[in-house]
Design a protein around this motif. Sequence first.
Motif, PDB file in Angstrom:
ATOM      1  N   GLY A   1       6.476 -28.926  -0.071  1.00 32.83           N
ATOM      2  CA  GLY A   1       5.757 -28.271  -1.160  1.00 32.83           C
ATOM      3  C   GLY A   1       6.890 -27.404  -2.048  1.00 32.83           C
ATOM      4  N   ALA A   2       7.492 -26.688  -1.123  1.00 33.57           N
ATOM      5  CA  ALA A   2       8.412 -25.407  -2.048  1.00 33.57           C
ATOM      6  C   ALA A   2       8.945 -26.026  -3.686  1.00 33.57           C
ATOM      7  N   ASP A   3      10.028 -26.492  -2.663  1.00 34.85           N
ATOM      8  CA  ASP A   3      10.647 -27.054  -4.106  1.00 34.85           C
ATOM      9  C   ASP A   3       9.949 -27.672  -5.371  1.00 34.85           C
ATOM     10  N   LEU A   4       8.920 -28.088  -5.170  1.00 34.38           N
ATOM     11  CA  LEU A   4       8.178 -29.069  -6.563  1.00 34.38           C
ATOM     12  C   LEU A   4       7.412 -28.095  -6.769  1.00 34.38           C
ATOM     13  N   TRP A   5       6.814 -26.854  -5.785  1.00 34.12           N
ATOM     14  CA  TRP A   5       5.743 -25.454  -6.164  1.00 34.12           C
ATOM     15  C   TRP A   5       7.534 -24.508  -7.738  1.00 34.12           C
ATOM     16  N   ARG A   6       9.103 -24.116  -6.784  1.00 30.68           N
ATOM     17  CA  ARG A   6       9.424 -23.767  -7.379  1.00 30.68           C
ATOM     18  C   ARG A   6       9.641 -24.659  -8.961  1.00 30.68           C
ATOM     19  N   ALA A   7       9.355 -25.613  -9.531  1.00 35.90           N
ATOM     20  CA  ALA A   7      10.178 -26.729 -10.427  1.00 35.90           C
ATOM     21  C   ALA A   7       8.979 -26.156 -11.264  1.00 35.90           C
ATOM     22  N   GLN A   8       7.744 -26.752 -10.800  1.00 33.33           N
ATOM     23  CA  GLN A   8       6.577 -26.196 -11.644  1.00 33.33           C
ATOM     24  C   GLN A   8       6.400 -24.998 -12.102  1.00 33.33           C
ATOM     25  N   GLY A   9       7.200 -23.892 -11.659  1.00 34.26           N
ATOM     26  CA  GLY A   9       6.770 -22.528 -11.863  1.00 34.26           C
ATOM     27  C   GLY A   9       5.331 -21.659 -11.399  1.00 34.26           C
ATOM     28  N   ARG A  10       4.965 -22.568  -9.885  1.00 33.38           N
ATOM     29  CA  ARG A  10       3.909 -22.177  -9.231  1.00 33.38           C
ATOM     30  C   ARG A  10       4.529 -20.961  -7.969  1.00 33.38           C
ATOM     31  N   PHE A  11       3.913 -20.549  -7.996  1.00 34.38           N
ATOM     32  CA  PHE A  11       3.851 -19.454  -7.014  1.00 34.38           C
ATOM     33  C   PHE A  11       3.000 -18.770  -6.176  1.00 34.38           C
ATOM     34  N   ARG A  12       2.580 -17.973  -5.298  1.00 35.37           N
ATOM     35  CA  ARG A  12       2.020 -17.447  -3.997  1.00 35.37           C
ATOM     36  C   ARG A  12       2.375 -16.166  -4.236  1.00 35.37           C
ATOM     37  N   TYR A  13       1.913 -14.481  -4.751  1.00 37.29           N
ATOM     38  CA  TYR A  13       2.064 -13.885  -5.330  1.00 37.29           C
ATOM     39  C   TYR A  13       0.984 -12.591  -4.294  1.00 37.29           C
TER      40      TYR A  13
ATOM     41  N   SER B   1       1.092  -2.564 -12.706  1.00 38.20           N
ATOM     42  CA  SER B   1       1.789  -3.152 -11.043  1.00 38.20           C
ATOM     43  C   SER B   1       2.628  -3.538 -10.890  1.00 38.20           C
ATOM     44  N   VAL B   2       2.842  -4.332  -9.896  1.00 39.10           N
ATOM     45  CA  VAL B   2       4.460  -4.968  -9.319  1.00 39.10           C
ATOM     46  C   VAL B   2       3.881  -6.011  -8.379  1.00 39.10           C
ATOM     47  N   HIS B   3       4.380  -7.484  -8.899  1.00 39.61           N
ATOM     48  CA  HIS B   3       3.835  -8.759  -8.303  1.00 39.61           C
ATOM     49  C   HIS B   3       5.028  -9.381  -7.496  1.00 39.61           C
ATOM     50  N   LEU B   4       5.370  -9.768  -6.345  1.00 36.95           N
ATOM     51  CA  LEU B   4       5.968 -10.489  -5.414  1.00 36.95           C
ATOM     52  C   LEU B   4       5.657 -12.174  -5.925  1.00 36.95           C
ATOM     53  N   ALA B   5       6.973 -12.628  -6.974  1.00 37.09           N
ATOM     54  CA  ALA B   5       6.157 -14.492  -6.161  1.00 37.09           C
ATOM     55  C   ALA B   5       7.540 -15.106  -5.588  1.00 37.09           C
ATOM     56  N   VAL B   6       6.777 -15.470  -4.879  1.00 31.55           N
ATOM     57  CA  VAL B   6       7.599 -16.309  -3.361  1.00 31.55           C
ATOM     58  C   VAL B   6       6.953 -17.304  -3.065  1.00 31.55           C
TER      59      VAL B   6
END
Length: 458
Positions: free
Chosen positions: A434-446, A422-427
Amino acid sequence: MTAVPEERVDRFATARQIADAVLLEGYVLYPYRASAAKNRLRWQFGVLVPPGYGRDAAEHSHQRTECLMEPRRGDRLAVELRFLHARRRTVQRAVGSRAFETVEELALADRVLVPWDEGVEERIELTFPVDELAAGEVVRAVRLAAGEEQETVQEDGRPVGRLLRRHEQVDAVLRLSVQEVPGPYGTLRLTAVVENTSDWRPPAGAGRDAALARSLVSAHLLLGLERGRFLSATDPPEWAREAAAECRNEHTWPVLAGGDGRADVLLSSPIILEDHPQVAPESPGELYDATEIDEILALRTAALTDREKREARGTDPRAGAVIDLADSMPPEVLERLHGAVRALRDVTGAPADPADGQPWWDPGGDPGVDPDRDRVQVGEHSVGAGSRVLLKPGRRRTDAQDLFLHGRTALVEAVLHDVDGSVHLAVTIEGDPGADLWRAQGRFRYFQPDEVEPLEEP
């Protein structure tokens, strides 16, 4: 009810460890206080309500177990029906030398007593020759009479209150029958039905609590053969697969539960288990809350305030035992809860060849995937890191939190593949502070590709 033969006690000893966990699953949840919101709605598994209580389709008045067994000549079937009988506890405070008044709590030095529904274990034990079952259905009625008890509460040698415990009448029936199964080994299909037969009807304004007082709570069966064996419902012999698939189990699930992998004992549980379930040897005691990890639960329980611990001790003796366990747990026992290695496997060397039938796949070692550069086709669009998309989460496979994001725009950060293909898009969500903090921590929504709509030109 009959006395338990010596050999039956030994046969059920291992299975009863799991049966006890089933019996008391969710009995009282952390933080073990009656005032906690999640202890207001109790007993979610194996509740057999009176048939006249039909207000909630999720509550049933019967359980049906069907399983395959291969008894020997002259074999005997041991049956143990276990459940909790709710006992309503009222708290009263002493007023003068002889009078009492009902109160919401009675504070003592070591505990705070509050109204509560206690669960008293009931055990109905029967033994039948298999030949008797083959001759026709066997029916055994069960009746637990209503009653009331009083307990004086003393402090410093003087009575300060009392507890009134009231339990209602419970009526039930156990039906057992067998049917021959075509095959070479004399296999029988055993049917065991447990049914609440109370004629109680809820009066106006009566709710679930009134029905629980007349219910079989956490009901389950232990079945044992003296010399024969049961067949697994999930992994039967090839010749018995069709017969096993025809077994009808309602509101319960049978699993092999004999010690050392034996098949002479079966547990029919309202909670789905695998064959030969075991209690983790590291578990220090009963915590009555299988939704928590023992280590986390023990630490959080030990951190309760003195007032919270007093209320927990006054809520139920079982809750008090959990408090005492957490307070007295030595460091070496707590350390064992931090983790355990059950098995090891070698993941070194070259990546496994899928043609070998090995499911292991390490995306970090696969040069064919690159989350930052990979792209996936969505309609006429090629979507990858940097693409803007409109979120349209699918109702069938998403969680409630993702549904709140319906219609929001997002930025694709990576394209990820899993072992199932399966393919998932991390967004990240556009406009999220808080998007920059999520991105820095490698945390996304899928999200999956069919849950997004590209916002760029093809």
